[in-house]
Scaffold this active site. Structure first.
Site, PDB file in Angstrom:
ATOM      1  N   ASP A  11       0.172   0.257   2.557  1.00 19.08           N
ATOM      2  CA  ASP A  11       1.149   1.193   1.267  1.00 19.08           C
ATOM      3  C   ASP A  11       0.136   1.686   1.128  1.00 19.08           C
ATOM      4  OD1 ASP A  11      -1.018  -1.175   1.403  1.00 19.08           O
ATOM      5  OD2 ASP A  11       0.131  -2.129  -0.368  1.00 19.08           O
ATOM      6  N   ASP A  16      -5.562   2.485   2.149  1.00 17.27           N
ATOM      7  CA  ASP A  16      -4.949   2.218   3.259  1.00 17.27           C
ATOM      8  C   ASP A  16      -4.563   3.991   3.813  1.00 17.27           C
ATOM      9  OD1 ASP A  16      -2.557   0.133   2.879  1.00 17.27           O
ATOM     10  OD2 ASP A  16      -3.734   0.941   0.724  1.00 17.27           O
ATOM     11  N   ASN A  38       1.175  -1.734  -2.727  1.00 19.45           N
ATOM     12  CA  ASN A  38       0.525  -0.803  -4.069  1.00 19.45           C
ATOM     13  C   ASN A  38       2.015   0.032  -5.147  1.00 19.45           C
ATOM     14  OD1 ASN A  38      -2.085  -2.108  -3.420  1.00 19.45           O
ATOM     15  ND2 ASN A  38      -2.047  -0.130  -1.902  1.00 19.45           N
ATOM     16  N   THR A 121      -2.197  -3.042   6.589  1.00 15.56           N
ATOM     17  CA  THR A 121      -3.656  -3.185   5.332  1.00 15.56           C
ATOM     18  C   THR A 121      -2.427  -3.619   4.162  1.00 15.56           C
ATOM     19  OG1 THR A 121      -2.845  -1.153   5.566  1.00 15.56           O
ATOM     20  CG2 THR A 121      -4.221  -2.068   6.998  1.00 15.56           C
ATOM     21  N   PHE A 161      -4.629  -9.542  -3.330  1.00 15.81           N
ATOM     22  CA  PHE A 161      -3.085  -9.096  -3.626  1.00 15.81           C
ATOM     23  C   PHE A 161      -2.736  -8.910  -2.395  1.00 15.81           C
ATOM     24  CE2 PHE A 161      -0.533  -5.285  -3.859  1.00 15.81           C
ATOM     25  CZ  PHE A 161      -0.199  -5.027  -4.599  1.00 15.81           C
ATOM     26  N   ASN A 162      -2.842  -8.641  -1.670  1.00 19.16           N
ATOM     27  CA  ASN A 162      -1.771  -8.127  -0.450  1.00 19.16           C
ATOM     28  C   ASN A 162      -1.265  -9.636   0.037  1.00 19.16           C
ATOM     29  OD1 ASN A 162      -2.326  -5.696   0.245  1.00 19.16           O
ATOM     30  ND2 ASN A 162      -3.963  -6.055   2.161  1.00 19.16           N
ATOM     31  N   HIS A 236     -10.904  -1.053   1.058  1.00 18.76           N
ATOM     32  CA  HIS A 236     -10.712  -2.314   2.159  1.00 18.76           C
ATOM     33  C   HIS A 236     -10.056  -2.219   3.032  1.00 18.76           C
ATOM     34  CE1 HIS A 236     -11.069  -4.741  -2.148  1.00 18.76           C
ATOM     35  NE2 HIS A 236     -10.431  -3.410  -2.577  1.00 18.76           N
ATOM     36  N   ASP A 237      -9.292  -1.140   2.762  1.00 16.53           N
ATOM     37  CA  ASP A 237      -8.596  -0.495   4.193  1.00 16.53           C
ATOM     38  C   ASP A 237      -9.150  -0.668   5.820  1.00 16.53           C
ATOM     39  OD1 ASP A 237      -6.613  -2.313   3.185  1.00 16.53           O
ATOM     40  OD2 ASP A 237      -5.412  -0.389   2.386  1.00 16.53           O
TER      41      ASP A 237
HETATM   42  C1  BDR Z   1      -6.232  -4.374  -0.914  1.00 16.92           C
HETATM   43  O1  BDR Z   1      -4.410  -4.650  -1.739  1.00 16.92           O
HETATM   44  C2  BDR Z   1      -4.433  -3.009  -2.045  1.00 16.92           C
HETATM   45  O2  BDR Z   1      -4.347  -2.376  -3.746  1.00 16.92           O
HETATM   46  C3  BDR Z   1      -5.710  -2.774  -0.831  1.00 16.92           C
HETATM   47  O3  BDR Z   1      -4.827  -1.204  -0.895  1.00 16.92           O
HETATM   48  C4  BDR Z   1      -6.506  -3.346  -0.356  1.00 16.92           C
HETATM   49  O4  BDR Z   1      -5.058  -3.482   0.998  1.00 16.92           O
HETATM   50  C5  BDR Z   1      -6.925  -5.059  -1.695  1.00 16.92           C
HETATM   51  O5  BDR Z   1      -6.762  -6.333  -2.181  1.00 16.92           O
HETATM   52 CA    CA Z   2      -3.586  -1.528   1.321  1.00 16.11          CA
END
Ligand code: BDR
Ligand code: CA
Length: 309
Positions: A11, A16, A38, A121, A161-162, A236-237
């Protein structure tokens, strides 16, 4: 170790976008699927197509779920901006996405070529739908390496978040029964875009490095504005890709992980069972705990340099 073949389900999203770069460099990237997360699906798909052009990739891009399975859609403009990739002058994509049916693409491709890794991701909507519609999928893939969850939250106290965006989808994925690798926040917060690392990207020649330097700057500035005591945005991703291509850079331990679906304050939380008891449930997940951030970042910068002309 053979190069892993992957489908990246993303996303974009600043991190990402960097996951696409490392996937293109260090894996056999078979295809990209997009998901609402996102930013709305039109934006995340647009951004994936932009990255495809900047990298000169030939891979298909399939547009996926417009919203989570049950919950209403939620976005992360407070981190990534309204576009999902704020902070840089991005070229317009030169091509359209290949279909509006990411789930069908995932199913057909994993049936045609066994042994693929799925690397989500973003929210897990597409992956859950594919696993539900094609019960054979779970035994045809090599595994799922996802970014999500962790021992603490970011969108809420408890939830990352994800997972928070689509907990019902995450629940399907954590219960699918095959190999699963989890890059949670406690891992990804070790992999930060510090100013020194961003400056190394900005010093590289070429359009890609120029764009990614600006994107990383925006991302890190946002993190530093929102957090106490962080020296850079948590990237993160790419961790979910790098663990497949460079597993020696990571420390992992198997554990049983469940997703909280109902808690008043904890919906979307991942509970990692770390109890030292013989009676705990069988592990369903390899939980990543440590990353060697310096060499991993070097790999990411090398990948950017490789594609930046
Ligand atoms: C995740 O949430 C998104 O904002 C980032 O792309 C990552 O995948 C981190 O919490
Ligand atoms: Ca992401």
């Amino acid at each position: 170790m053979p190069t892993p073949s992957i489908i990246l389900d993303c996303d974009p999203g600043h991190d990402d976008a960097l996951a696409i770069v490392v996937a293109a460099r260090y894996t056999n990237l078979v295809g990209i699927t997009t998901v609402s997360g996102n930013a709305p699906i039109e934006s995340t798909t647009h951004n994936a197509l932009v990255m495809k052009d900047l990298l000169g990739l030939k891979v298909p891009v399939h547009k996926g779920a417009v919203r989570p399975l049950v919950a209403p859609p939620q976005y992360a403009a407070y981190v990534h901006g309204e576009s999902g990739l704020d902070g840089a002058d991005l070229p317009e994509p030169t091509s359209k996405h290949d279909s509006d049916d990411a789930v069908g693409y995932l199913i057909d491709t994993c049936r045609a070529t066994e042994g693929l890794w799925l690397v989500p991701t973003g929210p897990l909507t597409n992956i859950a739908m594919a696993l539900r519609l094609a019960p054979d999928l779970g035994r045809r893939i090599a595994g799922i390496s996802l970014m999500g969850g962790g021992t603490f939250g970011n969108r809420t106290t408890a939830a990352e978040f994800n997972i928070w965006v689509d907990p019902e989808a995450a629940d399907v994925v954590f219960n699918y029964g095959g190999p699963l690798v989890m890059a949670g926040l406690h891992l990804t917060h070790q992999f930060r875009a510090t100013q020194a690392r961003i400056d190394r990207v900005k010093a590289l020649p070429g359009q890609l490095a120029n764009v990614l330097g600006d994107l990383m700057q925006f991302f890190t500035d946002t993190y530093m504005r929102r957090h106490h005591g962080m020296d850079g945005g948590a990237v993160h991703d790419p961790c979910s890709v790098l663990v497949l291509s460079h597993p020696d850079l990571f420390v992992s331990r198997p554990a049983h992980v469940v997703v909280e679906l109902n808690g008043t304050h904890t919906r979307g939380m991942t509970l990692i069972d770390q109890r030292d008891l013989k009676e705990v449930l069988e592990p369903n997940c390899d939980v990543l705990w440590e990353i060697e951030a310096e060499p991993a970042f070097d790999l990411m910068i090398d990948a950017i340099a490789h594609f930046s002309r």
